[in-house]
Enzyme design. Sequence first.
Site, mmCIF file in Angstrom:
data_model
loop_
_atom_site.group_PDB
_atom_site.id
_atom_site.type_symbol
_atom_site.label_atom_id
_atom_site.label_comp_id
_atom_site.label_asym_id
_atom_site.label_seq_id
_atom_site.Cartn_x
_atom_site.Cartn_y
_atom_site.Cartn_z
ATOM 1 N N ASP A 24 -5.946 -13.704 45.532
ATOM 2 C CA ASP A 24 -5.358 -14.616 44.544
ATOM 3 C C ASP A 24 -3.964 -15.039 44.995
ATOM 4 O O ASP A 24 -3.648 -16.221 45.079
ATOM 5 C CB ASP A 24 -5.276 -13.925 43.171
ATOM 6 C CG ASP A 24 -6.590 -13.301 42.775
ATOM 7 O OD1 ASP A 24 -7.545 -14.046 42.554
ATOM 8 O OD2 ASP A 24 -6.661 -12.054 42.721
ATOM 9 N N TYR A 198 -14.094 -4.704 53.061
ATOM 10 C CA TYR A 198 -14.054 -3.764 51.937
ATOM 11 C C TYR A 198 -14.614 -2.444 52.473
ATOM 12 O O TYR A 198 -14.034 -1.889 53.404
ATOM 13 C CB TYR A 198 -14.838 -4.335 50.753
ATOM 14 C CG TYR A 198 -14.345 -5.721 50.331
ATOM 15 C CD1 TYR A 198 -13.101 -5.883 49.730
ATOM 16 C CD2 TYR A 198 -15.109 -6.870 50.553
ATOM 17 C CE1 TYR A 198 -12.634 -7.143 49.360
ATOM 18 C CE2 TYR A 198 -14.658 -8.130 50.182
ATOM 19 C CZ TYR A 198 -13.412 -8.256 49.591
ATOM 20 O OH TYR A 198 -12.953 -9.513 49.233
ATOM 21 N N GLN A 255 1.662 -13.515 56.255
ATOM 22 C CA GLN A 255 0.481 -14.368 56.347
ATOM 23 C C GLN A 255 0.455 -15.141 57.665
ATOM 24 O O GLN A 255 -0.612 -15.302 58.277
ATOM 25 C CB GLN A 255 0.468 -15.340 55.156
ATOM 26 C CG GLN A 255 -0.905 -15.804 54.775
ATOM 27 C CD GLN A 255 -0.889 -16.589 53.485
ATOM 28 O OE1 GLN A 255 -0.125 -17.537 53.320
ATOM 29 N NE2 GLN A 255 -1.736 -16.208 52.552
ATOM 30 N N ARG A 271 -12.937 -11.142 55.106
ATOM 31 C CA ARG A 271 -13.546 -10.849 53.800
ATOM 32 C C ARG A 271 -12.997 -11.830 52.755
ATOM 33 O O ARG A 271 -12.016 -12.554 53.021
ATOM 34 C CB ARG A 271 -13.224 -9.417 53.387
ATOM 35 C CG ARG A 271 -11.788 -9.251 52.942
ATOM 36 C CD ARG A 271 -11.441 -7.821 52.525
ATOM 37 N NE ARG A 271 -10.267 -7.820 51.675
ATOM 38 C CZ ARG A 271 -9.536 -6.749 51.410
ATOM 39 N NH1 ARG A 271 -9.850 -5.576 51.928
ATOM 40 N NH2 ARG A 271 -8.496 -6.844 50.596
ATOM 41 N N GLY A 272 -13.580 -11.780 51.562
ATOM 42 C CA GLY A 272 -13.049 -12.598 50.466
ATOM 43 C C GLY A 272 -13.166 -14.072 50.788
ATOM 44 O O GLY A 272 -14.222 -14.526 51.243
ATOM 45 N N GLU A 273 -12.102 -14.809 50.577
ATOM 46 C CA GLU A 273 -12.190 -16.251 50.807
ATOM 47 C C GLU A 273 -11.128 -16.786 51.744
ATOM 48 O O GLU A 273 -11.416 -17.550 52.663
ATOM 49 C CB GLU A 273 -12.111 -16.981 49.462
ATOM 50 C CG GLU A 273 -13.433 -16.934 48.742
ATOM 51 C CD GLU A 273 -13.301 -16.817 47.250
ATOM 52 O OE1 GLU A 273 -12.283 -17.274 46.707
ATOM 53 O OE2 GLU A 273 -14.213 -16.265 46.616
ATOM 54 N N ASP A 274 -9.889 -16.366 51.500
ATOM 55 C CA ASP A 274 -8.834 -16.996 52.297
ATOM 56 C C ASP A 274 -8.926 -16.615 53.768
ATOM 57 O O ASP A 274 -8.742 -17.466 54.649
ATOM 58 C CB ASP A 274 -7.454 -16.631 51.734
ATOM 59 C CG ASP A 274 -6.380 -17.471 52.390
ATOM 60 O OD1 ASP A 274 -6.473 -18.710 52.318
ATOM 61 O OD2 ASP A 274 -5.479 -16.895 53.023
ATOM 62 N N SER A 275 -9.230 -15.364 54.061
ATOM 63 C CA SER A 275 -9.309 -14.970 55.480
ATOM 64 C C SER A 275 -10.548 -15.582 56.145
ATOM 65 O O SER A 275 -10.556 -15.794 57.361
ATOM 66 C CB SER A 275 -9.279 -13.453 55.649
ATOM 67 O OG SER A 275 -10.309 -12.840 54.915
HETATM 68 O O1 TRH Z 1 -8.000 -9.686 49.686
HETATM 69 P P1 TRH Z 1 -9.280 -10.376 49.529
HETATM 70 O O2 TRH Z 1 -10.456 -9.511 49.486
HETATM 71 O O3 TRH Z 1 -9.254 -11.299 48.261
HETATM 72 C C1 TRH Z 1 -10.296 -11.315 47.296
HETATM 73 C C2 TRH Z 1 -11.011 -12.635 47.342
HETATM 74 O O4 TRH Z 1 -10.192 -13.744 47.477
HETATM 75 C C3 TRH Z 1 -11.841 -12.788 46.087
HETATM 76 O O5 TRH Z 1 -12.400 -14.053 46.028
HETATM 77 C C4 TRH Z 1 -11.012 -12.556 44.879
HETATM 78 O O6 TRH Z 1 -11.756 -12.712 43.743
HETATM 79 C C5 TRH Z 1 -10.485 -11.164 44.949
HETATM 80 O O7 TRH Z 1 -9.654 -11.061 46.087
HETATM 81 C C6 TRH Z 1 -9.689 -10.806 43.719
HETATM 82 O O8 TRH Z 1 -9.504 -11.393 50.756
HETATM 83 P P2 TRH Z 1 -8.903 -12.824 51.100
HETATM 84 O O9 TRH Z 1 -9.363 -13.845 50.145
HETATM 85 O O10 TRH Z 1 -9.195 -13.046 52.516
HETATM 86 O O11 TRH Z 1 -7.324 -12.674 50.930
HETATM 87 C C7 TRH Z 1 -6.542 -11.917 51.781
HETATM 88 C C8 TRH Z 1 -5.166 -12.543 51.892
HETATM 89 O O12 TRH Z 1 -4.248 -11.590 52.404
HETATM 90 C C9 TRH Z 1 -5.130 -13.717 52.848
HETATM 91 O O13 TRH Z 1 -4.263 -14.710 52.342
HETATM 92 C C10 TRH Z 1 -4.541 -13.137 54.113
HETATM 93 C C11 TRH Z 1 -3.587 -12.123 53.531
HETATM 94 N N1 TRH Z 1 -3.198 -11.028 54.417
HETATM 95 C C12 TRH Z 1 -1.932 -11.036 54.988
HETATM 96 O O14 TRH Z 1 -1.170 -11.976 54.765
HETATM 97 N N2 TRH Z 1 -1.553 -9.978 55.767
HETATM 98 C C13 TRH Z 1 -2.369 -8.926 56.030
HETATM 99 O O15 TRH Z 1 -1.963 -7.996 56.748
HETATM 100 C C14 TRH Z 1 -3.679 -8.943 55.465
HETATM 101 C C15 TRH Z 1 -4.619 -7.807 55.760
HETATM 102 C C16 TRH Z 1 -4.055 -10.000 54.664
#
Ligand code: TRH
Length: 374
Positions: A24, A198, A255, A271-275
């Site tokens: 988020d 995860y 990021q 995982r998730g969406e942004d990555s």
């Molecule tokens: O962390 P996530 O599993 O987020 C999830 C999903 O978005 C899901 O849809 C949502 O409902 C849930 O959270 C609550 O994975 P995601 O989406 O890839 O987000 C990770 C973010 O963290 C991404 O912007 C990259 C950032 N990140 C860093 O900036 N530095 C890091 O070291 C890591 C590991 C991640």
Amino acid sequence: MSTAAPDRPRLWDIFCHVIDNFGDVGLLWRLSAALAARGQQVRLWIDDASALAWMAPGALAGEWPGVRVMAWTDAEHASVCSTLPCADVWIEGFGCDIPSGFVAHFAQRWGDQAGLAQPMWVNLEYLSAEAYVERNHGLPSPVLSGPARGWTKYFFYPGFTAGSGGLIRNAVERAADGRPNPSLVNADGERRISLFCYEPEALPALLGSLGQDGRAARLLVAHGRTTHAVRRLLDSGGFRLPGHVQVEYLPPLSQTRFDALLADCDLNMVRGEDSLVQALWAGKPFIWQAYPQSDAAHRTKLEAFLDWLQADAAVREMHRAWNGFCQPAEVPHWNQTLADADGRWKSQVTDARLRLMAQDDLPTRLLKTVNENR
Ligand code: TRH
């Protein structure tokens, strides 16, 4: 692709309610920074900003030009709101409810000042490749009750196609923030594999396969749940990591450094969406773990994405196993597919990346929507 004139500078209120994980805040921070980079002013209202300390160094201290991080609780207080200029756009991230005190305060101000345009109110939804995205993207929804009764919200669906809201573009060359990533100083020929997941049941199968082709591999493990999952496995005593495989546990990365990590690795687990989106921009072979949902809705989401990716059978099977929909042992040529990831698998990702590069990115589409409606 648009070659539009510079965007009119506007003021945006973006609301982020953190549910869990980093997605988020990760996506809404990325959007805030992208808009600021295009001359927009953003107030990012967030109920738990702690992750920004490492994700966006300087943001909490107000050192990020164009973005002001605001405490969610302050949005409830008229004493705070009354000191703020009215924004042009409100974005509620992932259907979070904008604090009622905030809506009431600004609805009152708009009511009191004749000629002042209402903000454009956008509900930014989750990313998916499913068909409903194009069906629902851009639909208006009247506000039926409360102080903003009679206003209109618009649905904005990020997506992979021209008929959706698009993706926030991360030009990989823009990703490096000037500092070399110390994790990437490796011996020649070593395969670098990032792991952000995860707790996939297929984790032992995946780790057990690495290095099977005789190539040295370095597994770069993201902090948090991923690190816990790997440590639990390696400390269990029942699993032995193959020779040639080194494990490196990463600290939380900003990021920009996270994006650079994906760009620099040979294979990415995301995982998730942004990555997932960053893995596409990185253009390297990847395996995606969808955010698990109790009703297995993520299976439909996964299959829709694999269809859009035009993934071949081997890549589909790897994804199904990584997401727990089949056993790794049922996947033909599991080891071979991993070892050959740089071939057909990589070209599927680079083709997909090219398709995306030919489209406008999400901020461009959002700005266009705002221009058309306000
Ligand atoms: O962390 P996530 O599993 O987020 C999830 C999903 O978005 C899901 O849809 C949502 O409902 C849930 O959270 C609550 O994975 P995601 O989406 O890839 O987000 C990770 C973010 O963290 C991404 O912007 C990259 C950032 N990140 C860093 O900036 N530095 C890091 O070291 C890591 C590991 C991640």
